[in-house]
Design a protein around this motif. Structure first.
Motif, PDB file in Angstrom:
ATOM      1  N   GLU A  25      -9.313 -50.634  -6.738  1.00  0.00           N
ATOM      2  CA  GLU A  25      -9.389 -50.898  -5.300  1.00  0.00           C
ATOM      3  C   GLU A  25     -10.466 -51.919  -4.977  1.00  0.00           C
ATOM      4  OE1 GLU A  25      -9.470 -47.691  -2.573  1.00  0.00           O
ATOM      5  OE2 GLU A  25      -7.761 -46.681  -3.498  1.00  0.00           O
ATOM      6  N   GLU A  27     -11.808 -54.177  -7.018  1.00  0.00           N
ATOM      7  CA  GLU A  27     -11.432 -55.487  -7.549  1.00  0.00           C
ATOM      8  C   GLU A  27     -10.374 -56.152  -6.669  1.00  0.00           C
ATOM      9  OE1 GLU A  27     -12.486 -55.240 -12.293  1.00  0.00           O
ATOM     10  OE2 GLU A  27     -10.448 -54.706 -11.671  1.00  0.00           O
ATOM     11  N   ALA A  28      -9.470 -55.358  -6.111  1.00  0.00           N
ATOM     12  CA  ALA A  28      -8.451 -55.901  -5.210  1.00  0.00           C
ATOM     13  C   ALA A  28      -9.089 -56.490  -3.946  1.00  0.00           C
ATOM     14  CB  ALA A  28      -7.440 -54.816  -4.837  1.00  0.00           C
ATOM     15  N   GLU A  29     -10.268 -55.999  -3.602  1.00  0.00           N
ATOM     16  CA  GLU A  29     -11.022 -56.531  -2.459  1.00  0.00           C
ATOM     17  C   GLU A  29     -11.852 -57.757  -2.859  1.00  0.00           C
ATOM     18  OE1 GLU A  29     -13.409 -53.339  -0.928  1.00  0.00           O
ATOM     19  OE2 GLU A  29     -11.664 -52.067  -0.540  1.00  0.00           O
TER      20      GLU A  29
END
Length: 100
Positions: A25, A27-29
Motif C-alpha cells: 500500500e 509503495e503504491a502511494e
C-alpha cells in the motif's frame, strides 16, 4: 518519503502477510519502505534491533502496524523514534488505505 514499518513479528504467524500488505500500500502511494520482516531469520534480538535502529534513522517516518503495542521490539522502536524526534504514526487498517 522513506517509511520504516514497525510491528509484532515474534509470535505472530501472520507477520509476513501483514507487513507485505502494508508495504504494498505504501509503495503504491510512491513511498520507499524499509521492512524489518524481510530481514533474514536466525539473528539475536539485539542484532535485529541494531539493524532496525539504523533503518529508523534512515527513514523519514515510522508507521506502526496494528498490534505493535503487543511487541517488545516494536514498543522499543516507537520509543526510539519518539526519543530522536522522528514522526511515528499508527496504521489502524492495513488494507483499504491504511487509515492513520
Amino acid at each position: 518519503m522513506i517509511i520504516y514499518l514497525a510491528g509484532k513479528i515474534t509470535g505472530n504467524p501472520e507477520y509476513r502477510k501483514q507487513f507485505a500488505a502494508a508495504k504494498a500500500e505504501l509503495e503504491a502511494e510512491g513511498h520507499i519502505v524499509l521492512n524489518p520482516a524481510e530481514l533474514p531469520e536466525g539473528m539475536s534480538p539485539a542484532a535485529y534491533m541494531r539493524i532496525c535502529f539504523a533503518m529508523i534513522d534512515t527513514a523519514d517516518e515510522l508507521r506502526a502496524l496494528p498490534g505493535w503495542n503487543c511487541s517488545r521490539g516494536a514498543r522499543l522502536e516507537m520509543a526510539y523514534a519518539d526519543y530522536i524526534g522522528k514522526t511515528a504514526r499508527v496504521i489502524h487498517n492495513i488494507l483499504n488505505g491504511g487509515t492513520e
